[in-house]
Design a protein around this motif. Structure first.
Motif, PDB file in Angstrom:
ATOM      1  N   ALA A 118      -3.638  -9.386   5.448  1.00  0.00           N
ATOM      2  CA  ALA A 118      -3.216  -8.427   4.239  1.00  0.00           C
ATOM      3  C   ALA A 118      -2.960  -7.335   3.401  1.00  0.00           C
ATOM      4  O   ALA A 118      -2.804  -6.505   3.221  1.00  0.00           O
ATOM      5  CB  ALA A 118      -2.599  -9.776   3.096  1.00  0.00           C
ATOM      6  N   PHE A 119      -4.641  -7.042   2.998  1.00  0.00           N
ATOM      7  CA  PHE A 119      -5.099  -6.283   2.438  1.00  0.00           C
ATOM      8  C   PHE A 119      -5.086  -5.050   3.792  1.00  0.00           C
ATOM      9  O   PHE A 119      -4.403  -3.841   3.209  1.00  0.00           O
ATOM     10  CB  PHE A 119      -5.942  -5.994   1.740  1.00  0.00           C
ATOM     11  CG  PHE A 119      -6.385  -7.323   0.432  1.00  0.00           C
ATOM     12  CD1 PHE A 119      -5.666  -6.468  -0.196  1.00  0.00           C
ATOM     13  CD2 PHE A 119      -7.454  -8.225   0.623  1.00  0.00           C
ATOM     14  CE1 PHE A 119      -5.870  -7.347  -1.823  1.00  0.00           C
ATOM     15  CE2 PHE A 119      -7.221  -9.096  -0.626  1.00  0.00           C
ATOM     16  CZ  PHE A 119      -6.508  -8.322  -1.823  1.00  0.00           C
ATOM     17  N   GLY A 120      -4.817  -5.335   4.282  1.00  0.00           N
ATOM     18  CA  GLY A 120      -5.104  -4.299   6.380  1.00  0.00           C
ATOM     19  C   GLY A 120      -3.528  -3.528   5.808  1.00  0.00           C
ATOM     20  O   GLY A 120      -3.314  -2.389   5.763  1.00  0.00           O
ATOM     21  N   LEU A 121      -2.723  -4.622   6.160  1.00  0.00           N
ATOM     22  CA  LEU A 121      -1.469  -4.534   6.753  1.00  0.00           C
ATOM     23  C   LEU A 121      -0.980  -3.226   5.339  1.00  0.00           C
ATOM     24  O   LEU A 121       0.012  -2.395   5.337  1.00  0.00           O
ATOM     25  CB  LEU A 121      -0.309  -5.129   6.900  1.00  0.00           C
ATOM     26  CG  LEU A 121      -0.678  -6.451   8.178  1.00  0.00           C
ATOM     27  CD1 LEU A 121       0.148  -7.839   7.243  1.00  0.00           C
ATOM     28  CD2 LEU A 121       0.148  -5.599   9.037  1.00  0.00           C
ATOM     29  N   ILE A 122      -1.166  -4.093   3.772  1.00  0.00           N
ATOM     30  CA  ILE A 122      -0.837  -2.828   2.648  1.00  0.00           C
ATOM     31  C   ILE A 122      -1.108  -1.688   2.407  1.00  0.00           C
ATOM     32  O   ILE A 122      -0.466  -0.996   2.475  1.00  0.00           O
ATOM     33  CB  ILE A 122      -0.960  -3.494   1.715  1.00  0.00           C
ATOM     34  CG1 ILE A 122       0.386  -5.171   1.362  1.00  0.00           C
ATOM     35  CG2 ILE A 122      -0.641  -3.105   0.397  1.00  0.00           C
ATOM     36  CD1 ILE A 122       0.401  -5.623   0.375  1.00  0.00           C
ATOM     37  N   ALA A 123      -2.468  -2.042   2.443  1.00  0.00           N
ATOM     38  CA  ALA A 123      -3.725  -0.426   1.591  1.00  0.00           C
ATOM     39  C   ALA A 123      -2.342   0.487   3.174  1.00  0.00           C
ATOM     40  O   ALA A 123      -2.721   1.633   2.914  1.00  0.00           O
ATOM     41  CB  ALA A 123      -4.788  -0.430   2.178  1.00  0.00           C
ATOM     42  N   PHE A 124      -2.838   0.132   4.642  1.00  0.00           N
ATOM     43  CA  PHE A 124      -2.582   1.680   5.659  1.00  0.00           C
ATOM     44  C   PHE A 124      -1.221   1.755   5.782  1.00  0.00           C
ATOM     45  O   PHE A 124      -0.675   2.458   6.632  1.00  0.00           O
ATOM     46  CB  PHE A 124      -3.593   0.763   6.844  1.00  0.00           C
ATOM     47  CG  PHE A 124      -5.430   1.488   6.659  1.00  0.00           C
ATOM     48  CD1 PHE A 124      -5.778   2.196   6.658  1.00  0.00           C
ATOM     49  CD2 PHE A 124      -5.749  -0.053   6.683  1.00  0.00           C
ATOM     50  CE1 PHE A 124      -6.706   2.711   6.514  1.00  0.00           C
ATOM     51  CE2 PHE A 124      -7.006  -0.504   6.336  1.00  0.00           C
ATOM     52  CZ  PHE A 124      -7.955   1.233   6.787  1.00  0.00           C
ATOM     53  N   GLY A 125      -0.371   0.558   5.885  1.00  0.00           N
ATOM     54  CA  GLY A 125       0.910   0.930   5.537  1.00  0.00           C
ATOM     55  C   GLY A 125       1.629   2.139   4.081  1.00  0.00           C
ATOM     56  O   GLY A 125       2.734   2.458   4.534  1.00  0.00           O
ATOM     57  N   LEU A 126       1.363   1.602   3.290  1.00  0.00           N
ATOM     58  CA  LEU A 126       1.009   2.740   2.352  1.00  0.00           C
ATOM     59  C   LEU A 126       0.481   4.536   2.568  1.00  0.00           C
ATOM     60  O   LEU A 126       1.069   4.758   2.819  1.00  0.00           O
ATOM     61  CB  LEU A 126       0.050   2.305   1.003  1.00  0.00           C
ATOM     62  CG  LEU A 126       1.278   0.914  -0.004  1.00  0.00           C
ATOM     63  CD1 LEU A 126       0.471   0.522  -1.603  1.00  0.00           C
ATOM     64  CD2 LEU A 126       2.832   1.315  -0.507  1.00  0.00           C
ATOM     65  N   LEU A 127      -0.707   4.200   3.770  1.00  0.00           N
ATOM     66  CA  LEU A 127      -0.979   5.326   3.483  1.00  0.00           C
ATOM     67  C   LEU A 127      -0.027   6.255   4.922  1.00  0.00           C
ATOM     68  O   LEU A 127       0.357   7.322   5.148  1.00  0.00           O
ATOM     69  CB  LEU A 127      -2.188   4.981   4.365  1.00  0.00           C
ATOM     70  CG  LEU A 127      -3.062   6.266   4.956  1.00  0.00           C
ATOM     71  CD1 LEU A 127      -3.615   7.960   3.209  1.00  0.00           C
ATOM     72  CD2 LEU A 127      -4.425   5.844   5.171  1.00  0.00           C
ATOM     73  N   LEU A 128       0.284   5.271   6.038  1.00  0.00           N
ATOM     74  CA  LEU A 128       0.972   5.680   6.745  1.00  0.00           C
ATOM     75  C   LEU A 128       2.453   6.383   5.752  1.00  0.00           C
ATOM     76  O   LEU A 128       3.227   8.006   7.038  1.00  0.00           O
ATOM     77  CB  LEU A 128       1.893   4.335   7.698  1.00  0.00           C
ATOM     78  CG  LEU A 128       2.796   4.740   9.017  1.00  0.00           C
ATOM     79  CD1 LEU A 128       3.103   5.859   9.750  1.00  0.00           C
ATOM     80  CD2 LEU A 128       3.386   3.755   9.710  1.00  0.00           C
ATOM     81  N   ALA A 129       2.759   5.802   4.951  1.00  0.00           N
ATOM     82  CA  ALA A 129       4.144   6.151   4.202  1.00  0.00           C
ATOM     83  C   ALA A 129       3.716   7.416   3.555  1.00  0.00           C
ATOM     84  O   ALA A 129       5.387   8.291   3.548  1.00  0.00           O
ATOM     85  CB  ALA A 129       5.162   5.273   3.133  1.00  0.00           C
ATOM     86  N   TYR A 130       3.042   7.740   2.753  1.00  0.00           N
ATOM     87  CA  TYR A 130       2.400   8.889   2.843  1.00  0.00           C
ATOM     88  C   TYR A 130       2.695   9.893   3.442  1.00  0.00           C
ATOM     89  O   TYR A 130       3.013  10.844   3.376  1.00  0.00           O
ATOM     90  CB  TYR A 130       1.281   9.022   2.234  1.00  0.00           C
ATOM     91  CG  TYR A 130       0.376  10.320   1.726  1.00  0.00           C
ATOM     92  CD1 TYR A 130       1.084  10.524  -0.093  1.00  0.00           C
ATOM     93  CD2 TYR A 130      -0.437  10.691   2.139  1.00  0.00           C
ATOM     94  CE1 TYR A 130       0.669  11.631  -0.617  1.00  0.00           C
ATOM     95  CE2 TYR A 130      -0.863  11.291   1.627  1.00  0.00           C
ATOM     96  CZ  TYR A 130      -0.102  12.626   0.595  1.00  0.00           C
ATOM     97  OH  TYR A 130      -0.500  13.738  -0.118  1.00  0.00           O
ATOM     98  N   ALA A 131       1.591   9.514   4.815  1.00  0.00           N
ATOM     99  CA  ALA A 131       2.404  10.957   5.686  1.00  0.00           C
ATOM    100  C   ALA A 131       3.101  10.879   6.153  1.00  0.00           C
ATOM    101  O   ALA A 131       3.255  12.228   6.863  1.00  0.00           O
ATOM    102  CB  ALA A 131       0.727  10.208   7.181  1.00  0.00           C
ATOM    103  N   ASP A 132       4.433  10.588   6.866  1.00  0.00           N
ATOM    104  CA  ASP A 132       5.597  10.532   6.829  1.00  0.00           C
ATOM    105  C   ASP A 132       6.368  11.319   5.792  1.00  0.00           C
ATOM    106  O   ASP A 132       6.533  12.091   6.676  1.00  0.00           O
ATOM    107  CB  ASP A 132       6.312   8.574   7.405  1.00  0.00           C
ATOM    108  CG  ASP A 132       7.340   9.729   7.753  1.00  0.00           C
ATOM    109  OD1 ASP A 132       7.379   9.814   9.038  1.00  0.00           O
ATOM    110  OD2 ASP A 132       8.053   8.291   7.794  1.00  0.00           O
ATOM    111  N   LEU A 133       5.986  11.232   4.483  1.00  0.00           N
ATOM    112  CA  LEU A 133       6.703  11.938   3.843  1.00  0.00           C
ATOM    113  C   LEU A 133       6.184  12.932   3.403  1.00  0.00           C
ATOM    114  O   LEU A 133       7.180  13.508   2.780  1.00  0.00           O
ATOM    115  CB  LEU A 133       7.413  10.602   2.740  1.00  0.00           C
ATOM    116  CG  LEU A 133       8.138   9.440   2.522  1.00  0.00           C
ATOM    117  CD1 LEU A 133       7.769   8.708   1.999  1.00  0.00           C
ATOM    118  CD2 LEU A 133       9.128   9.453   3.134  1.00  0.00           C
TER     119      LEU A 133
END
Length: 265
Positions: A118-133
């Motif tokens: 769960a923590f991996g999904l959330i933390a690295f998901g937020l990083l993916l969002a930042y990188a993409d935007l």
């Protein structure tokens, strides 16, 4: 395994191997959330063979060019863009191999809990969002440098943590380095080939040591379903991110991570 389990696990593996949502997380979670027992090492090997066949088939033309040029570079005939890309894929694989060999048992035994996922999904998901935007650029896989390949390779080593997603973290790193969405995804998929080969090889060795009897028909069906779903996933994912981007996958990761926290906290 019953046939429902075979079909579900095969399709889940094929889809999530290349989507930035963590295949290991889903293959851990599906048995955890059902009455199904562990699918066994032989079936895992079959699913990896299916995924590998799909990515090799999809990138067959690029891989032939890369192999020919890479062989030419070893023979002293110079380094063209295809040979350089092949070298970058090889070099980017080294960090995950070293980390995997050093910490495989610790990761396999101590980091497969739903909360870590769960923590991996959330933390690295937020990083993916930042990188993409914020950091997405226009470079493709042929414009990578040695530094880029090594940094993306180091990021790939983080994918050994369940919930991170190998494709997700490598695409994130590539976007942060100024690659386009399609270029980042294509390089991530090419990087998956040696990783799947090496991981599958380790599983085959474990299978040989166990000397267990296997159901070849079930394994064949699993490999076919995994391969078909993986091939379709690669095709539609590349078209989807070009038009829409990574944010739908980010939202999915956040929702799944939040649900797991609520379920297992």
């Amino acid at each position: 395994m019953d046939w429902l389990q075979v079909v579900v696990l095969s399709i889940v593996q094929g889809l999530t191997e290349f989507l930035p949502i963590s295949s290991s997380a889903h293959l851990i979670l599906v048995p955890a959330l059902t009455d199904w027992g562990d699918q066994g090492l032989a079936f895992d090997v079959a699913l990896h063979i299916g995924s590998l066949s799909a990515v090799v088939l999809y990138f067959r033309q690029e891989l032939v060019r890369m192999a020919v040029s890479w062989g030419g570079s070893l023979a002293g005939r110079g380094v063209d863009p295809d040979a350089r890309l092949a070298w970058w894929v090889v070099l980017a694989t080294i960090p995950v191999c070293l980390v995997g060999l050093a910490f495989h048992d610790a990761i396999a035994e101590g980091m497969r809990s739903p909360l870590i996922i769960a923590f991996g999904l959330i933390a690295f998901g937020l990083l993916l969002a930042y990188a993409d935007l914020r950091h997405r650029g226009s470079r493709d896989e042929y414009q990578l440098t040695l530094r880029d390949a090594l940094l993306i390779g180091l990021a790939q080593a983080l994918a050994l943590i369940p919930g991170t997603s190998r494709s997700g973290i490598t695409i994130t790193a590539a976007l942060l380095l100024g690659m386009s969405r399609e270029g980042a995804a294509r390089f991530s998929f090419l990087m998956s080939i040696p990783v799947i080969v090496l991981a599958g090889g380790m599983e085959v060795l474990g299978l040989i040591r166990d000397a267990t009897q296997v159901d070849w028909f079930t394994l064949t069906v699993g490999a076919l379903l995994s391969g078909i779903s993986a091939y379709l996933c690669i095709h539609f994912f590349l078209a989807f991110i070009k038009r829409v981007g990574m944010q739908p996958f980010v939202i999915y990761r956040l929702l799944l991570g939040a649900w797991l926290l609520w379920l297992f906290w």
